[in-house]
Each structure stands twice: as structure tokens, then as C-alpha cells.
Design a protein around this motif. Sequence first.
Motif, mmCIF file in Angstrom:
data_model
loop_
_atom_site.group_PDB
_atom_site.id
_atom_site.type_symbol
_atom_site.label_atom_id
_atom_site.label_comp_id
_atom_site.label_asym_id
_atom_site.label_seq_id
_atom_site.Cartn_x
_atom_site.Cartn_y
_atom_site.Cartn_z
ATOM 1 N N ALA A 97 0.839 -1.198 0.000
ATOM 2 C CA ALA A 97 0.000 0.000 0.000
ATOM 3 C C ALA A 97 0.879 1.254 0.000
ATOM 4 N N LYS A 98 0.557 2.186 -0.870
ATOM 5 C CA LYS A 98 1.379 3.403 -0.994
ATOM 6 C C LYS A 98 0.607 4.641 -0.571
ATOM 7 N N THR A 99 1.343 5.613 -0.064
ATOM 8 C CA THR A 99 0.730 6.918 0.210
ATOM 9 C C THR A 99 0.681 7.701 -1.107
ATOM 10 N N LEU A 100 -0.146 8.728 -1.122
ATOM 11 C CA LEU A 100 -0.181 9.636 -2.271
ATOM 12 C C LEU A 100 1.220 10.190 -2.544
ATOM 13 N N TYR A 101 1.908 10.530 -1.476
ATOM 14 C CA TYR A 101 3.261 11.085 -1.622
ATOM 15 C C TYR A 101 4.207 10.058 -2.257
ATOM 16 N N ASP A 102 4.114 8.784 -1.835
ATOM 17 C CA ASP A 102 4.941 7.733 -2.455
ATOM 18 C C ASP A 102 4.715 7.718 -3.969
ATOM 19 N N LYS A 103 3.438 7.761 -4.351
ATOM 20 C CA LYS A 103 3.101 7.656 -5.785
ATOM 21 C C LYS A 103 3.654 8.846 -6.564
ATOM 22 N N LEU A 104 3.480 10.028 -6.003
ATOM 23 C CA LEU A 104 3.964 11.225 -6.702
ATOM 24 C C LEU A 104 5.485 11.219 -6.795
ATOM 25 N N TRP A 105 6.131 10.835 -5.716
ATOM 26 C CA TRP A 105 7.590 10.798 -5.694
ATOM 27 C C TRP A 105 8.123 9.774 -6.701
ATOM 28 N N GLU A 106 7.625 8.543 -6.589
ATOM 29 C CA GLU A 106 8.166 7.452 -7.410
ATOM 30 C C GLU A 106 7.969 7.702 -8.904
ATOM 31 N N SER A 107 6.875 8.362 -9.259
ATOM 32 C CA SER A 107 6.619 8.581 -10.681
ATOM 33 C C SER A 107 7.497 9.685 -11.276
ATOM 34 N N HIS A 108 8.314 10.342 -10.440
ATOM 35 C CA HIS A 108 9.143 11.433 -10.956
ATOM 36 C C HIS A 108 10.643 11.229 -10.750
ATOM 37 N N VAL A 109 11.046 10.059 -10.211
ATOM 38 C CA VAL A 109 12.475 9.835 -9.969
ATOM 39 C C VAL A 109 13.184 9.513 -11.289
ATOM 40 N N VAL A 110 14.166 10.338 -11.631
ATOM 41 C CA VAL A 110 14.949 10.140 -12.857
ATOM 42 C C VAL A 110 16.185 9.301 -12.551
ATOM 43 N N HIS A 111 16.744 9.551 -11.359
ATOM 44 C CA HIS A 111 18.007 8.914 -10.994
ATOM 45 C C HIS A 111 18.113 8.971 -9.473
#
Lengths: 212, 469
Positions: free
Chosen positions: B2-16
Motif C-alpha cells: 500500500a502506498k501513500t499519495l506522496y509515495d506515488k507522486l515521488w516514485e513517478s518522478h524519480v529520474v536517478h
Amino acid sequence: MDKFTKLDGLVAPLDRANVDTDAIIPKQFLKSIKRSGFGPNAFDEWRYLNHGEPGMDNSKRPVNPDFVLNQPRYHGASVLLTRENFGCGSSREHAPWALLDYGFRAIIAPSFADIFFNNCFKNGILPIKLDAAIVDQLFNEVAGQEGYKLTVDLENQVVVTPSGQRIAFEVDAHRKYCLLNGFDDIGLTLRHVDAIKAFEAKYKVAQPWLFN
Amino acid sequence: MAKTLYDKLWESHVVHQEADGTALIYIDRHLVHEVTSPQAFEGLKLAGRKPWRVGSILAVPDHNVPTTDRSSGVSGIADPISRLQVETLDQNCTDFGVTEFKMNDQRQGIVHVIGPEQGATLPGMTVVCGDSHTSTHGAFGALAHGIGTSEVEHVLATQCLVAKKSKAMQVKVEGQLQKGVTAKDIALAVIGKIGTAGGTGYAIEFAGSAIRGLSMEGRMTLCNMAIEAGARAGMVAVDDITIDYVKGRPFAPKAEQWDAAVAYWRMLHSDEGAKFDAVVELKAGDIQPQVTWGTSPEMVVEVSGRVPDLAQAKDDVQRGDWERAYAYMGLQANMRISEINIDKVFIGSCTNSRIEDLRAAATVAKGRKVAANVKLALVVPGSGLVKAQAEQEGLDKIFKEAGFEWREPGCSMCLAMNADRLEPGERCASTSNRNFEGRQGQGGRTHLVSPEMAAAAAIAGHFVDVRNF
């Protein structure tokens, strides 16, 4: 950005919690389009007895003798000792620019506001978080000894007091690397150009509406 | 998992990502204003660089613009240093091809009002701006926070930000708000509970039935003040209210892109059972209208309350802060909040200058008069479009008949970079976000309240419980 390796600096105490960036550099000085020259207006409203505006000759303004940084014993300080949540409020990078221009290279407090903390590293200032009890002890030692200096050794992540006490502190590996070498982030990030381009290409397919 | 909203937003924007967790985060929307951008554009020019993705940038002058007559344009800005800053933004935007709503464009306004109003802020985005109140945009289920000028230059040059993931905090507000209690009161009550450093190191997600019941305007007010609780980012999950607000706005996706976007946005909420590093709970029904009494947003009490006594302070550091605050604010311990008279009123700022805020204040002001002891009561709409909408609804007439001044949009007396300010010793009921020493003018005394409470204070000449008004 100037490197930060080791500093042997006079300590000035600012015994207040929640010192905000409006206090560090009041808004009227934010109208400048330059990065430099903010030092004479650091803590302007506390430091002088009259109202400051950009373009004034600060050397002719009446200083507030009750403000701690105006005490002769703290002139030339490069380490600022203060209380929790230092740098809260506005994201203005003018705050670290003003502190740097004033002469501070290291700031010690129990805690810092996130954006200010981050901005310090971009400008060669080392913010150091220490336990409130240690900060209390340092305040007492500074008060008791004129000319009190601390050695801040970034390589070894330690603050050394005049009595030889060694106080360890934490710092992120990436930030430490940048400070020790005087690197700014843009150059480092551009080493990942290919990764950014690859990410962008994939992303553009997944969420094309972001690229309209 | 289970992910938080913040997890989802963060993970979808990690380039490196580096071994120590330092990451490169891709930035979708870069908002720019005149105060924190000139040194960044200069840096870019000196290095011979160009913006990585110019279409991601939207610029607007807001801090220095006059709220009075603007018929002579930028050249009519009286303060030459302010004028130069606005001209510098105009020039930089021209030089680099950046979209800018110039001072006399009807779409001009406070950067945190115009982003959402234009649909330039969308769910799922990363949004940055050289301004701490960028947290406002998190109301859309976006990851939005303020950055410094070095980072403005970094985002211009690389479309990325160097960042480390924060911890996640959930602020849960369940139940029904009382009539006359607003998102502003929730924000101040949260700050009163956790303190101005309570959210340091966290991204806050506001959740619970009271939050789901808020309009987008209310959610923006709440997320706006996440930074006053110490959190760089505040956010609210996407729901129908979010999607209805975004639909049809100029920068929002259209046609088949709209359907694809909505399908994605529907996933932007914390999963059932997602773990937060900290949880703070408030009962909506217990929240009263709030008034700050001191020089930090955490120095806040209910309108029915009193300035606290030193005996209530938690330690010596706080006692010292309170003593300085009494002296600066010209107040004594145990004074009733309702006995504090005011000199000025400011309704505006990125916290409370949207149409719903103006409607709420106008409802209180309608058919009444500003008290004789109030020297100036300002209403400053958040944008030219908010102003036009308010005028269409006749709100301007209500305010003017009551004795308020009706101004042009901008940041105005929230931080007094333009000509709107408090004189030393003047006391203001303000809908803005910071009551720091000198924030609204050197020596000025700020009390933060909701738009309803500010309007009621303007009429009464002192603080008053809007629920009994």
C-alpha cells in the motif's frame, strides 16, 4: 560556490527560536536583482534603530546596541549559534546570501526549516544540527568566554570546542561531497543528461497532456 | 504494498537515485515570479544555457505590482527598484521565450492563484516555484513545494531538482465543520497543535471527511499553510471536486487526452492501509475560529480565548519568545482576544484571495459599515480573473459601500513589497499567512484570521466571533 573544508571561527550567539527569513533579510531588500551585497542588511530590523531601505549608506545608520551581533566581542564571527527552527518562513535565498555576505560560514542549531537548510548548502554555508542540550552547553560556553571559537571539520563531521570536546554531526553524503569540492548541482546533474532525456521520452508517452 | 499519495507522486518522478537516497526528480511545472528569478536567469545566461523545457514555465509579476491605478503600466511603478525587478522579469521572459502574464494582462495575479485558475497546475504534477507557498498546488494531488533561487536556476537548466524523499505525515480531520469555521481555521488549528516546526522534514497529506468536504479553494488555503507548519509540501487526494475544478481550464487537457488524464488522476490517493511516519488527528467539530496573537503562526488561540500566560509556556525558550511577542504586539498576557482593537484589515494573499474567500467576506460585510477606528480595509483579489468574477457578482459594490477599498490583484500587504503596508505600531486583521515581526511593514502587528473573521473585525473594529455576528 566556495569550498567548505575546515573552519576555525569565532562564534556569535543568537538566542531565539523560530528566527524567520523575514527577520534575516527584510522584504525591501529582496527587490535587488543581484546575489551579493545583502550582508549590511542581515537582521536589519534588529540591528539598526531606524528603518532601512535599499540604497542607504548603512555605515551612517544608528545601530541597536542591544542586538547581540552588534557587540564588539562578536565582530568577525563566522559561526552562528542559534535555536530551533532557524530559517523558517519564506524560501528567499537572499537569507543565506545575507548571512554569507555578513561572514557566516557555519550555523549551529537544534533544527532548521527545510528550505533554508537546503539553500545553505547551495551557497557554501554548512548548517549543523546538534542536540538541544549540546546547543545549550555551547550557549553557556560562548557567554562565559570572550573570543570563544569552534573548529568545524566537515571532512570528519566534527565540531571541536576550545576544551577539545569533539561533537559529531550528521550530513548527507551528497551535500558533503558538493561542499568539500565547491561543486554546484547543475554541473553534476548535467552528467545525467541521457537519463533525463530517456525519462522525458517515456513520460511524454504516458502523460502527453503535460507536454502541450 | 500500500502506498501513500506522496509515495506515488515521488516514485513517478524519480529520474536517478544515488546510494544515499539523493535523487533527481523531474519537474512538470515551473512557476516563476519577479523576486526570486532574476539571479537564476542571470546564472543561466552567464553559463550560456537555455531553459530545458520552456513550455513547462509560466511567469507572472505579483510581489512588486501596485494594487492601485495601473493605467501607465510598468513605467508607472513608483519605486524604481520594484520597477526594475518587474522589467527584469519581462525582459528575461522575452529573451528566453517564457510564457508570462504581464502586469496589465487580465490573467495576471498571485502566482499561486493563477496556476490553478489556468489549469497550469494539474493532478499528478511536480510543481515548483521560488516561493515557499508553492505548497498551495498540492491541493490538486500534486507534489508542490518552494525552492530557492539556486534551485530555480537548476530547474531551468535541467528540468530536475536534486532532492531527498521526505517523511510522510497524515493530518486527518474528521467530521463536520461548524458554520463560520473555514479551511483557514483548520490550518491555524493544525499549526497550533503541532507547532511551526511540527511538519519539518515531512510532506503532509490532509485527509478525512472534513477535507473531502472542502472546495478546491479551501484545500488550497490549507495546503498553502503547510509550510507554516514546517512542511515544504502539503497535499490532498484527487476526487470529483478536483476533477470538476480542472475541467475546461485553458491549460487543462482536452478531448481524448482529458479521459486518459482523468483515468490516471483517479489513482492519486493513498491506498487503504498505507503507512505514514506520523499521524495527527483533529475533530472538525471542535475547531473554533482562530486568531493569532503573536509573531509566529503557532501563537494562535480561539477567538473566544485569551493571550496565553507565561505559566503555560513549555520551556524557557518559549517563555522568551512569548515575552518578546507580547512586547512587539503591544499585548498583555490574559487579554481577551475580543478586546483587541484593530487599525487595518487586509483581505487577500495566496492564502485567501480566491472567489470563494471574497464571497465569504462580502456576505459578512453586506449592508454594514467598516468601524470608525479602522483606518484602512483592503480587499485585494488574487487575480484579474477573480476580480472580474467578483465584479460580475457585485461583490465590489458590497465592499465599497461598506467602506472597503477594492484593489488590483497582487501579493500586496501580505509582505508589503509594494506600497501597501502597515506603519509602526499599526494592528491588522489579515487573511495572509505570516505574522512575523515586520512582515506587513516594519513595526506592524499582524493577526491572522479567515476572510469571514477579517470582515467581521473590520465592521466591529476589534476581533469578534463571526458565528455570533
